[in-house]
Motif scaffolding. Structure first.
Motif, PDB file in Angstrom:
ATOM      1  N   GLY A 110      35.503 -86.819  15.383  1.00 30.75           N
ATOM      2  CA  GLY A 110      35.481 -86.571  13.879  1.00 30.75           C
ATOM      3  C   GLY A 110      36.720 -87.534  13.447  1.00 30.75           C
ATOM      4  N   GLY A 112      37.074 -90.660  13.375  1.00 28.26           N
ATOM      5  CA  GLY A 112      36.593 -91.941  13.003  1.00 28.26           C
ATOM      6  C   GLY A 112      36.596 -93.054  13.993  1.00 28.26           C
ATOM      7  N   THR A 114      34.177 -94.034  16.374  1.00 26.76           N
ATOM      8  CA  THR A 114      33.095 -94.936  16.261  1.00 26.76           C
ATOM      9  C   THR A 114      33.041 -95.796  15.194  1.00 26.76           C
ATOM     10  OG1 THR A 114      31.989 -92.777  17.473  1.00 26.76           O
ATOM     11  CG2 THR A 114      30.644 -94.675  16.673  1.00 26.76           C
ATOM     12  N   LYS A 119      34.386-101.545  12.618  1.00 22.76           N
ATOM     13  CA  LYS A 119      35.507-102.049  11.872  1.00 22.76           C
ATOM     14  C   LYS A 119      36.179-103.018  12.617  1.00 22.76           C
ATOM     15  CE  LYS A 119      35.909 -98.359   8.698  1.00 22.76           C
ATOM     16  NZ  LYS A 119      36.751 -97.426   7.957  1.00 22.76           N
ATOM     17  N   THR A 277      40.447 -97.219   5.445  1.00 23.91           N
ATOM     18  CA  THR A 277      40.506 -96.529   4.129  1.00 23.91           C
ATOM     19  C   THR A 277      39.049 -96.263   3.273  1.00 23.91           C
ATOM     20  OG1 THR A 277      40.513 -98.684   3.352  1.00 23.91           O
ATOM     21  CG2 THR A 277      42.795 -97.651   3.352  1.00 23.91           C
ATOM     22  N   GLY A 278      38.073 -95.992   4.195  1.00 27.35           N
ATOM     23  CA  GLY A 278      36.966 -95.748   3.588  1.00 27.35           C
ATOM     24  C   GLY A 278      35.923 -95.512   4.740  1.00 27.35           C
TER      25      GLY A 278
HETATM   26  P1  GDP Z   1      34.444 -90.159  15.603  1.00 25.76           P
HETATM   27  O1  GDP Z   1      33.785 -88.664  16.285  1.00 25.76           O
HETATM   28  O2  GDP Z   1      35.793 -90.216  15.928  1.00 25.76           O
HETATM   29  O3  GDP Z   1      33.414 -91.039  16.540  1.00 25.76           O
HETATM   30  O4  GDP Z   1      34.140 -90.453  14.232  1.00 25.76           O
HETATM   31  P2  GDP Z   1      33.195 -91.177  13.463  1.00 25.76           P
HETATM   32  O5  GDP Z   1      33.280 -92.550  13.526  1.00 25.76           O
HETATM   33  O6  GDP Z   1      31.745 -90.511  13.861  1.00 25.76           O
HETATM   34  O7  GDP Z   1      33.716 -90.509  11.870  1.00 25.76           O
HETATM   35  C1  GDP Z   1      33.387 -89.325  11.591  1.00 25.76           C
HETATM   36  C2  GDP Z   1      33.133 -89.205   9.913  1.00 25.76           C
HETATM   37  O8  GDP Z   1      34.433 -89.694   9.346  1.00 25.76           O
HETATM   38  C3  GDP Z   1      32.008 -90.038   9.567  1.00 25.76           C
HETATM   39  O9  GDP Z   1      31.540 -89.428   8.673  1.00 25.76           O
HETATM   40  C4  GDP Z   1      32.735 -91.469   8.890  1.00 25.76           C
HETATM   41  O10 GDP Z   1      31.693 -91.988   7.968  1.00 25.76           O
HETATM   42  C5  GDP Z   1      33.921 -90.923   8.533  1.00 25.76           C
HETATM   43  N1  GDP Z   1      35.071 -91.815   8.229  1.00 25.76           N
HETATM   44  C6  GDP Z   1      35.426 -92.456   9.255  1.00 25.76           C
HETATM   45  N2  GDP Z   1      36.601 -93.371   8.909  1.00 25.76           N
HETATM   46  C7  GDP Z   1      36.649 -93.236   7.528  1.00 25.76           C
HETATM   47  C8  GDP Z   1      37.536 -93.561   6.646  1.00 25.76           C
HETATM   48  O11 GDP Z   1      38.490 -94.385   6.638  1.00 25.76           O
HETATM   49  N3  GDP Z   1      37.832 -92.787   5.352  1.00 25.76           N
HETATM   50  C9  GDP Z   1      36.752 -91.856   5.221  1.00 25.76           C
HETATM   51  N4  GDP Z   1      36.721 -91.333   4.003  1.00 25.76           N
HETATM   52  N5  GDP Z   1      35.734 -91.560   6.008  1.00 25.76           N
HETATM   53  C10 GDP Z   1      35.862 -91.944   7.059  1.00 25.76           C
END
Ligand code: GDP
Length: 298
Positions: A110, A112, A114, A119, A277-278
């Protein structure tokens, strides 16, 4: 993200404006206020201590200057120390002498990771590389598919295990991926690994096994800037369990205080290399300590 810290520091600097030479008592009072500002922004205690000690020491040694009044001199010192805490210089990805360069992503679920793989892939393409993403997160049923979706959006090749082969072995997938990259002339391979909601032994061992199999040139620890103080203990656990060469801060667009994430570079001695940042794939850049310090100081 750093609004609280910015406004607190602004108040500290305002109180110094128009002053002549700073007395010992002025310096102590200023250092105390900076300490409170940092603690309120969630900066980790060891970092606060080091920071405040450095400020005090340097403020005492300040010469009366023609060009800068005491307030400006304190701002200059705080700026320089802040840049130091954030890692000093902008760090670059270390490229392998013989391609492919392998970048391993590690961090909790969670954070981020993936999204970051996509990115990073897109960013590497812009830099003239031919990247490939690897789905070595076989823990979550949907993780492989999620990486494929992200890769397609980024226009970057994804190496994934064949569907229907059971859970599969992430170490074998990662190893096969490197061989595939070598054969097909992908010059940077980004390996996404499984994350858990909390630090756990099995996860660490799996990430360490993947590390040993693919011998990464960089291991990037991904940390969600919204998590607060846990950022530091999680970082230390990953440093100990897997090791990493750089940090990526994600979710810097959130409205949390963010100080804990800023502490990670200092506490682990590893530079912050990128910032996210998003949710959009373009919301991503190389991390520049100087720019971040200026942003915080307003
Ligand atoms: P993983 O479990 O580490 O692979 O995480 P994910 O890539 O699935 O990201 C988890 C959630 O965080 C998703 O809903 C993404 O869209 C969100 N997310 C990832 N990076 C960012 C970021 O820089 N800013 C915001 N606001 N959301 C992000």
């Amino acid at each position: 993200m750093f609004d609280t810290l910015s406004s607190r520091l602004e108040t500290v600097f305002k109180s110094l404006r128009g002053r002549g030479r700073l007395s010992e008592a002025d310096i102590d009072a200023t250092a105390r206020e900076i300490r409170v500002a940092l603690l309120e922004a969630d900066v980790a205690l060891p970092v606060v201590r080091a920071f405040v000690a450095a400020i005090k020491e340097r403020a005492r040694g300040v010469e009366v200057s023609q060009a800068l009044n005491p307030a400006q001199q304190v701002i200059k010192i705080v700026n320089e120390e802040l840049i130091g805490i954030l890692g000093g210089q902008t760090a670059n990805i270390r490229l392998a002498k013989t391609p492919p360069t392998v970048i391993l992503l590690a961090g909790l679920q969670g954070t981020g990771k993936t999204t970051l793989a996509g990115k990073l892939g897109m960013w590497l393409k812009k830099q003239g590389h031919t990247p490939m993403l690897v789905a070595a997160d076989l823990q979550r049923p949907n993780a492989v598919n999620q990486l494929q979706v992200v890769g397609a959006r980024a226009g970057v090749e994804v190496f994934a295990p064949e569907p229907g082969n059971g859970i599969g072995d992430p170490v074998a997938v990662a190893r096969d991926a490197i061989a595939h990259a070598r054969r097909n002339v992908f010059d940077v391979v980004v390996v996404d690994t499984a994350g858990r909601l909390g630090v756990d032994q099995e996860l660490m061992e799996q990430a360490a096994d993947i590390r040993d199999a693919v011998k990464p040139d960089e291991i990037l620890f991904v940390v969600d800037a919204m998590v607060g103080q846990d950022a530091v203990s999680t970082a230390m656990a990953f440093l100990d369990g897997v090791g990493f060469s750089g940090v990526v801060l994600t979710k810097l667009d959130g409205d949390a205080r963010g100080g804990a994430a800023l502490s990670v570079a200092h506490v682990t001695g590893r530079p912050i290399m990128f910032a996210s940042t998003g949710e959009a794939l373009g919301d991503f850049d190389v991390f520049h300590p100087e720019r971040m310090a200026s942003r915080i100081l307003g």
